[in-house]
Write a protein that holds these residues in place. Structure first.
Motif, mmCIF file in Angstrom:
data_model
loop_
_atom_site.group_PDB
_atom_site.id
_atom_site.type_symbol
_atom_site.label_atom_id
_atom_site.label_comp_id
_atom_site.label_asym_id
_atom_site.label_seq_id
_atom_site.Cartn_x
_atom_site.Cartn_y
_atom_site.Cartn_z
ATOM 1 N N PRO A 119 18.272 25.764 60.355
ATOM 2 C CA PRO A 119 16.941 25.846 59.739
ATOM 3 C C PRO A 119 16.125 26.999 60.326
ATOM 4 C CG PRO A 119 17.407 23.616 60.517
ATOM 5 C CD PRO A 119 18.512 24.483 61.015
ATOM 6 N N ASP A 120 15.175 27.512 59.554
ATOM 7 C CA ASP A 120 14.368 28.656 59.999
ATOM 8 C C ASP A 120 13.628 28.391 61.304
ATOM 9 O OD1 ASP A 120 15.144 30.283 57.915
ATOM 10 O OD2 ASP A 120 13.481 29.664 56.626
ATOM 11 N N ASN A 121 13.216 27.174 61.546
ATOM 12 C CA ASN A 121 12.444 26.871 62.764
ATOM 13 C C ASN A 121 13.338 26.440 63.935
ATOM 14 O OD1 ASN A 121 13.241 24.465 61.686
ATOM 15 N ND2 ASN A 121 11.252 23.465 61.812
ATOM 16 N N TYR A 122 14.660 26.576 63.800
ATOM 17 C CA TYR A 122 15.602 26.160 64.852
ATOM 18 C C TYR A 122 15.451 27.044 66.079
ATOM 19 C CZ TYR A 122 20.005 25.270 67.271
ATOM 20 O OH TYR A 122 20.949 24.947 68.212
ATOM 21 N N LYS A 123 15.376 26.435 67.224
ATOM 22 C CA LYS A 123 15.286 27.153 68.505
ATOM 23 C C LYS A 123 16.451 26.699 69.374
ATOM 24 C CE LYS A 123 11.267 29.015 67.639
ATOM 25 N NZ LYS A 123 11.362 30.089 66.716
ATOM 26 N N GLY A 124 17.495 27.464 69.411
ATOM 27 C CA GLY A 124 18.650 27.111 70.216
ATOM 28 C C GLY A 124 19.816 28.028 69.910
ATOM 29 N N TRP A 125 20.961 27.684 70.425
ATOM 30 C CA TRP A 125 22.153 28.504 70.236
ATOM 31 C C TRP A 125 23.035 27.924 69.144
ATOM 32 C CZ3 TRP A 125 26.369 25.502 71.143
ATOM 33 C CH2 TRP A 125 26.211 24.415 71.995
ATOM 34 N N LEU A 126 23.921 28.772 68.641
ATOM 35 C CA LEU A 126 24.919 28.357 67.658
ATOM 36 C C LEU A 126 26.298 28.728 68.183
ATOM 37 C CD1 LEU A 126 23.378 29.623 64.294
ATOM 38 C CD2 LEU A 126 23.506 27.267 65.089
ATOM 39 N N LYS A 127 27.268 27.878 67.887
ATOM 40 C CA LYS A 127 28.652 28.117 68.273
ATOM 41 C C LYS A 127 29.518 27.510 67.184
ATOM 42 C CE LYS A 127 31.834 27.103 72.056
ATOM 43 N NZ LYS A 127 31.964 26.459 73.381
ATOM 44 N N GLY A 128 30.531 28.263 66.713
ATOM 45 C CA GLY A 128 31.378 27.724 65.663
ATOM 46 C C GLY A 128 32.494 28.663 65.289
ATOM 47 N N GLN A 129 33.036 28.448 64.086
ATOM 48 C CA GLN A 129 34.118 29.279 63.582
ATOM 49 C C GLN A 129 33.800 29.774 62.182
ATOM 50 O OE1 GLN A 129 37.785 27.000 63.846
ATOM 51 N NE2 GLN A 129 38.262 28.017 65.773
ATOM 52 N N ILE A 130 34.291 30.976 61.906
ATOM 53 C CA ILE A 130 34.219 31.561 60.576
ATOM 54 C C ILE A 130 35.643 31.623 60.053
ATOM 55 C CG2 ILE A 130 33.701 33.644 59.248
ATOM 56 C CD1 ILE A 130 31.611 34.309 61.440
ATOM 57 N N GLU A 131 35.857 31.084 58.870
ATOM 58 C CA GLU A 131 37.155 31.163 58.209
ATOM 59 C C GLU A 131 36.976 32.037 56.984
ATOM 60 O OE1 GLU A 131 39.746 28.075 55.710
ATOM 61 O OE2 GLU A 131 39.629 27.560 57.853
ATOM 62 N N ASP A 132 37.610 33.210 57.007
ATOM 63 C CA ASP A 132 37.450 34.183 55.932
ATOM 64 C C ASP A 132 38.762 34.340 55.185
ATOM 65 O OD1 ASP A 132 36.229 36.101 54.332
ATOM 66 O OD2 ASP A 132 36.659 37.734 55.727
ATOM 67 N N THR A 133 38.715 34.188 53.865
ATOM 68 C CA THR A 133 39.901 34.358 53.034
ATOM 69 C C THR A 133 39.967 35.806 52.571
ATOM 70 O OG1 THR A 133 39.767 32.075 52.293
ATOM 71 C CG2 THR A 133 41.098 33.564 50.961
ATOM 72 N N ILE A 134 41.060 36.473 52.903
ATOM 73 C CA ILE A 134 41.286 37.858 52.506
ATOM 74 C C ILE A 134 42.174 37.819 51.261
ATOM 75 C CG2 ILE A 134 42.232 40.091 53.209
ATOM 76 C CD1 ILE A 134 39.935 39.188 55.037
ATOM 77 N N SER A 135 41.618 38.261 50.136
ATOM 78 C CA SER A 135 42.377 38.212 48.895
ATOM 79 C C SER A 135 42.015 39.420 48.036
ATOM 80 C CB SER A 135 42.046 36.927 48.146
ATOM 81 O OG SER A 135 42.782 36.847 46.958
ATOM 82 N N PRO A 136 42.983 40.174 47.550
ATOM 83 C CA PRO A 136 44.414 40.008 47.784
ATOM 84 C C PRO A 136 44.808 40.622 49.119
ATOM 85 C CG PRO A 136 44.063 41.862 46.319
ATOM 86 C CD PRO A 136 42.703 41.278 46.615
ATOM 87 N N LEU A 137 45.810 40.058 49.735
ATOM 88 C CA LEU A 137 46.312 40.581 51.007
ATOM 89 C C LEU A 137 47.311 41.701 50.767
ATOM 90 C CD1 LEU A 137 46.472 40.490 54.061
ATOM 91 C CD2 LEU A 137 48.123 38.632 53.871
ATOM 92 N N ARG A 138 48.173 41.514 49.799
ATOM 93 C CA ARG A 138 49.206 42.524 49.554
ATOM 94 C C ARG A 138 48.629 43.676 48.749
ATOM 95 N NH1 ARG A 138 52.324 42.398 44.594
ATOM 96 N NH2 ARG A 138 51.244 41.089 43.094
ATOM 97 N N ASN A 139 49.308 44.815 48.832
ATOM 98 C CA ASN A 139 48.927 45.986 48.060
ATOM 99 C C ASN A 139 49.900 46.114 46.905
ATOM 100 O OD1 ASN A 139 48.325 48.460 46.983
ATOM 101 N ND2 ASN A 139 48.346 49.555 48.930
ATOM 102 N N ALA A 140 49.497 45.720 45.721
ATOM 103 C CA ALA A 140 50.371 45.730 44.553
ATOM 104 C C ALA A 140 50.772 47.146 44.149
ATOM 105 C CB ALA A 140 49.693 45.017 43.390
ATOM 106 N N THR A 141 50.032 48.160 44.569
ATOM 107 C CA THR A 141 50.360 49.544 44.212
ATOM 108 C C THR A 141 51.245 50.220 45.252
ATOM 109 O OG1 THR A 141 48.376 50.427 45.280
ATOM 110 C CG2 THR A 141 48.176 49.780 42.962
#
Length: 176
Positions: A119-141
């Motif tokens: 929240p905008d008024n949060y006062k503290g630290w954050l810790k976590g994970q980001i999971e990012d999907t890379i698509s497309p991974l292969r190079n079709a060309t």
């Protein structure tokens, strides 16, 4: 003097609870820098039944000492950046693709917008994970059956602090 089993059990439970409270009250609070920090965790190739790499999942850990990671709903800018690199004659080069609108080659990126994580008024630290999907991974060309690629990623918080840049290890990608 007679003691009942329930009175002894009650006293043991009270001592146990006091011990737990004492233990957790002695734990130091975690402190992190206000500049976000990223750490590479893993990269997984997702393949078709034929063994062709279709997409990848990159997992990163993050910390942010002042909790201002992520963008508000009304903010449409990008705050998580991922650049693509491909091995060419033994050297990693920034991957590019042809843009028919501009008539030029442009860098391949997988940039995204991460929404507000607190929240905008949060006062503290954050810790976590980001999971990012890379698509497309292969190079079709690509004319190569296999490519060796790498990704570089970083993030900005709402105060404009840029995190460290992380790099994945080299990743083998089956194109055909």
């Amino acid at each position: 003097m007679k003691y009942s089993f329930t009175k002894i059990a009650l006293n043991i439970n009270i001592l146990f609870l006091v011990g737990i409270l004492f233990f957790f009250s002695c734990k130091e609070s975690e402190n992190y820098p206000v500049v976000p920090q990223l750490t590479f965790e893993s990269f997984t190739n997702l393949r078709t039944y034929a063994g062709i790499d279709t997409m990848g999942i990159m997992i990163l850990s993050f910390t942010d000492g002042d909790g201002d990671l992520g963008l508000a709903d009304y903010d449409t800018s990008t705050n998580f950046f991922v650049k693509y690199f491909v091995m060419n004659n033994g050297l990693l080069e920034e991957g590019t693709r042809y843009n028919p609108v501009t008539g030029q080659s442009e860098p391949i990126t997988f940039n995204v917008r991460i929404p507000n994580l607190a929240p905008d008024n949060y006062k503290g630290w954050l810790k976590g994970q980001i999971e990012d999907t890379i698509s497309p991974l292969r190079n079709a060309t690509s004319s190569k059956t296999w490519d060796t690629v790498m990704f570089r990623a970083w993030i900005f918080d709402r105060a404009g602090n840029k995190s460290n840049e992380i790099e994945t290890p080299l990743i083998l990608v089956k194109n055909q």
